[in-house]
Motif scaffolding. Structure first.
Motif, PDB file in Angstrom:
ATOM      1  N   VAL A 101      10.114   5.040  12.559  1.00 52.68           N
ATOM      2  CA  VAL A 101       9.445   6.163  11.879  1.00 52.68           C
ATOM      3  C   VAL A 101       8.176   5.676  11.194  1.00 52.68           C
ATOM      4  N   LEU A 102       8.249   4.541  10.522  1.00 51.39           N
ATOM      5  CA  LEU A 102       7.077   4.006   9.836  1.00 51.39           C
ATOM      6  C   LEU A 102       5.976   3.640  10.829  1.00 51.39           C
ATOM      7  N   ALA A 103       6.360   3.096  11.979  1.00 52.31           N
ATOM      8  CA  ALA A 103       5.361   2.772  13.000  1.00 52.31           C
ATOM      9  C   ALA A 103       4.710   4.033  13.539  1.00 52.31           C
ATOM     10  N   ALA A 104       5.493   5.081  13.735  1.00 52.99           N
ATOM     11  CA  ALA A 104       4.938   6.349  14.226  1.00 52.99           C
ATOM     12  C   ALA A 104       3.976   6.957  13.208  1.00 52.99           C
ATOM     13  N   GLU A 105       4.313   6.858  11.919  1.00 50.50           N
ATOM     14  CA  GLU A 105       3.419   7.379  10.885  1.00 50.50           C
ATOM     15  C   GLU A 105       2.162   6.524  10.763  1.00 50.50           C
ATOM     16  N   GLY A 106       2.312   5.210  10.888  1.00 54.31           N
ATOM     17  CA  GLY A 106       1.169   4.324  10.715  1.00 54.31           C
ATOM     18  C   GLY A 106       0.190   4.373  11.867  1.00 54.31           C
ATOM     19  N   ILE A 107       0.656   4.685  13.078  1.00 50.49           N
ATOM     20  CA  ILE A 107      -0.249   4.672  14.220  1.00 50.49           C
ATOM     21  C   ILE A 107      -1.233   5.839  14.175  1.00 50.49           C
ATOM     22  N   ASN A 108      -0.856   6.909  13.475  1.00 50.20           N
ATOM     23  CA  ASN A 108      -1.769   8.045  13.365  1.00 50.20           C
ATOM     24  C   ASN A 108      -2.987   7.730  12.506  1.00 50.20           C
ATOM     25  N   THR A 132       0.182   8.356   3.715  1.00 49.58           N
ATOM     26  CA  THR A 132      -0.629   9.569   3.535  1.00 49.58           C
ATOM     27  C   THR A 132      -0.047  10.512   2.491  1.00 49.58           C
ATOM     28  N   LEU A 133       1.223  10.347   2.149  1.00 52.80           N
ATOM     29  CA  LEU A 133       1.847  11.190   1.127  1.00 52.80           C
ATOM     30  C   LEU A 133       2.015  10.445  -0.195  1.00 52.80           C
ATOM     31  N   GLY A 134       1.431   9.277  -0.304  1.00 53.10           N
ATOM     32  CA  GLY A 134       1.503   8.521  -1.543  1.00 53.10           C
ATOM     33  C   GLY A 134       2.817   7.787  -1.749  1.00 53.10           C
ATOM     34  N   ARG A 135       3.608   7.619  -0.698  1.00 54.46           N
ATOM     35  CA  ARG A 135       4.882   6.901  -0.816  1.00 54.46           C
ATOM     36  C   ARG A 135       4.654   5.392  -0.663  1.00 54.46           C
ATOM     37  N   ASP A 136       5.416   4.609  -1.419  1.00 58.22           N
ATOM     38  CA  ASP A 136       5.256   3.160  -1.407  1.00 58.22           C
ATOM     39  C   ASP A 136       5.758   2.597  -0.078  1.00 58.22           C
ATOM     40  N   ILE A 137       4.908   1.910   0.651  1.00 58.46           N
ATOM     41  CA  ILE A 137       5.263   1.411   1.978  1.00 58.46           C
ATOM     42  C   ILE A 137       6.252   0.254   1.888  1.00 58.46           C
ATOM     43  N   TYR A 138       6.115  -0.576   0.857  1.00 57.81           N
ATOM     44  CA  TYR A 138       7.055  -1.690   0.722  1.00 57.81           C
ATOM     45  C   TYR A 138       8.492  -1.189   0.626  1.00 57.81           C
ATOM     46  N   VAL A 139       8.740  -0.217  -0.238  1.00 56.63           N
ATOM     47  CA  VAL A 139      10.094   0.308  -0.406  1.00 56.63           C
ATOM     48  C   VAL A 139      10.581   0.938   0.898  1.00 56.63           C
ATOM     49  N   MET A 177      -4.107   4.444  12.080  1.00 57.84           N
ATOM     50  CA  MET A 177      -4.313   3.030  12.320  1.00 57.84           C
ATOM     51  C   MET A 177      -5.772   2.622  12.149  1.00 57.84           C
ATOM     52  N   ARG A 178      -6.709   3.457  12.586  1.00 56.58           N
ATOM     53  CA  ARG A 178      -8.121   3.088  12.508  1.00 56.58           C
ATOM     54  C   ARG A 178      -8.633   3.081  11.074  1.00 56.58           C
ATOM     55  N   SER A 179      -8.176   4.016  10.276  1.00 57.27           N
ATOM     56  CA  SER A 179      -8.662   4.108   8.892  1.00 57.27           C
ATOM     57  C   SER A 179      -7.854   3.233   7.941  1.00 57.27           C
ATOM     58  N   TYR A 180      -6.529   3.196   8.125  1.00 59.27           N
ATOM     59  CA  TYR A 180      -5.650   2.451   7.223  1.00 59.27           C
ATOM     60  C   TYR A 180      -4.683   1.601   8.049  1.00 59.27           C
ATOM     61  N   PRO A 181      -5.154   0.500   8.612  1.00 56.49           N
ATOM     62  CA  PRO A 181      -4.297  -0.307   9.499  1.00 56.49           C
ATOM     63  C   PRO A 181      -3.099  -0.934   8.792  1.00 56.49           C
ATOM     64  N   PHE A 182      -3.165  -1.108   7.476  1.00 53.89           N
ATOM     65  CA  PHE A 182      -2.051  -1.731   6.758  1.00 53.89           C
ATOM     66  C   PHE A 182      -0.784  -0.892   6.844  1.00 53.89           C
ATOM     67  N   GLN A 183      -0.916   0.420   7.101  1.00 56.42           N
ATOM     68  CA  GLN A 183       0.254   1.275   7.205  1.00 56.42           C
ATOM     69  C   GLN A 183       1.065   0.986   8.465  1.00 56.42           C
ATOM     70  N   LEU A 184       0.447   0.435   9.477  1.00 55.32           N
ATOM     71  CA  LEU A 184       1.132   0.069  10.713  1.00 55.32           C
ATOM     72  C   LEU A 184       1.529  -1.402  10.736  1.00 55.32           C
ATOM     73  N   ILE A 185       0.748  -2.242  10.075  1.00 48.64           N
ATOM     74  CA  ILE A 185       0.996  -3.686  10.151  1.00 48.64           C
ATOM     75  C   ILE A 185       2.351  -4.061   9.569  1.00 48.64           C
ATOM     76  N   ALA A 186       2.715  -3.487   8.417  1.00 52.30           N
ATOM     77  CA  ALA A 186       3.961  -3.879   7.743  1.00 52.30           C
ATOM     78  C   ALA A 186       5.199  -3.602   8.601  1.00 52.30           C
ATOM     79  N   PRO A 187       5.403  -2.372   9.098  1.00 51.10           N
ATOM     80  CA  PRO A 187       6.603  -2.163   9.926  1.00 51.10           C
ATOM     81  C   PRO A 187       6.561  -2.915  11.251  1.00 51.10           C
ATOM     82  N   GLY A 221       0.816  -1.203   0.000  1.00 52.72           N
ATOM     83  CA  GLY A 221       0.000   0.000   0.000  1.00 52.72           C
ATOM     84  C   GLY A 221       0.852   1.256   0.000  1.00 52.72           C
ATOM     85  N   THR A 222       0.195   2.399   0.190  1.00 55.88           N
ATOM     86  CA  THR A 222       0.890   3.688   0.233  1.00 55.88           C
ATOM     87  C   THR A 222       0.515   4.417   1.510  1.00 55.88           C
TER      88      THR A 222
END
Length: 308
Positions: free
Chosen positions: A260-267, A92-99, A269-279, A89-90
């Motif tokens: 850093v990725l965990a800190a960004e994903g926790i904000n 909030t700024l459209g950056r690729d989370i995998y990379v 987390m409720r709407s886009y949990p995949f942003q926190l799950i990967a890191p 996924g991506t």
């Protein structure tokens, strides 16, 4: 009389065979398995080793498998769920989370290995000198260690990070100042238990210098505890860096560590949990890998431990 002597001193050719040829299946238990053989019997240790090697390979070649970079922004693709184009996924700024996750593996693993190297160099030298010299030198050197131990490691690192300002270099310096204390204590205790051994006394009687005895004869016999301590120190350093980055004292943007990725994903987390799950999964798997391997290595290097 001669017949009695001949009977007493009679022998067979087999009496002079090498011991290795006389060992049967019933006496084969005298052969102790090597540390590598003991390690191979521990499935969790092998799993941990595979995780470590896999994570290192992924950190090296992972970013090349995607056409994106960790800093590319595209607001039109913000908060997209995992797809064929964006595997994790991506954000909030459209950056690729995998990379960003695999690039963060480079930062987090480098922090762990650098901290382990600092731990090895400073801790081994400091602890071995204190243990071998003894007396006032030992009390003075270990008194400093006790003073530094009085301050919690995490608080100590946070204070140094505030003074040095956030950044990867500051993390290396902070961990280098405060991370070698446990290694120094372990090496000191090992050296103190070895310095009265017969081979050390023999070396002294032959006029061998103190430093040669210490670094050539005694430290190699402490290799097991040193390797185990260094291996188990790597996940602790990774977690420390992740926590510092999580609270804003780690690497600076746009660089991405797992904290850093965990800190960004926790904000989000409720709407886009995949942003926190990967890191979070990356941190958890890596720490488990090093823990499993470290525990297995401790059992393999200690013959008193039974491999389960």
């Amino acid at each position: 009389m001669s017949s009695v002597n001949e009977k007493q001193f009679s022998y067979e050719i087999d009496d002079f065979m090498p011991l290795e040829q006389l060992v049967t299946d019933e006496t084969s238990y005298i052969k102790r398995p090597s540390p590598w053989q003991r390690l191979k019997q521990n499935r969790l240790a092998l799993l941990g080793l595979c995780i470590i090697v896999g994570m290192i390979i992924l950190a090296i070649v992972g970013p090349w498998l995607s056409p994106y970079t960790y800093a590319d922004q595209n607001l039109a693709l913000a908060n997209q769920a995992p797809s064929q184009d964006h595997w994790f996924g991506t954000d909030t700024l459209g950056r690729d989370i995998y990379v960003r996750v695999v690039y963060g593996a480079r930062i987090s693993l480098s922090v762990g290995f650098v901290a382990a190297a600092i731990n090895l160099v400073i801790g081994v030298i400091y602890g071995s000198i204190a243990g071998y010299m003894g007396g006032k030198v030992d009390r003075l050197m270990m008194g400093l260690v006790d003073i530094l131990y009085g301050i919690p490691l995490l608080l100590y690192v946070i204070l140094l990070m505030v003074v040095l300002s956030p950044g990867l270099t500051s993390i290396f310096i902070a961990l280098g100042i405060a991370y070698w204390l446990t290694m120094a204590r372990i090496v000191r205790s090992q050296i103190m238990s070895l310095k009265n051994e017969e081979y050390v006394l023999a070396a002294r009687a032959m006029g061998v210098s103190k430093w040669r005895i210490l670094f050539r004869h005694m430290l190699p016999n402490c290799l097991g505890p040193i390797v185990i301590t260094m291996t188990l120190a790597i996940p602790e350093a990774i977690f420390t860096e992740a926590f510092l980055s999580f609270i804003g004292l780690g690497v600076s943007a746009p660089m991405a560590s797992w904290g850093v990725l965990a800190a960004e994903g926790i904000n989000s987390m409720r709407s886009y949990p995949f942003q926190l799950i990967a890191p979070a999964i990356a941190i958890g798997i890596t720490m488990l890998g090093f823990t499993f391997f470290g525990d297995g290595l401790r059992n393999a290097l200690d013959p008193k431990e039974d491999v389960k």
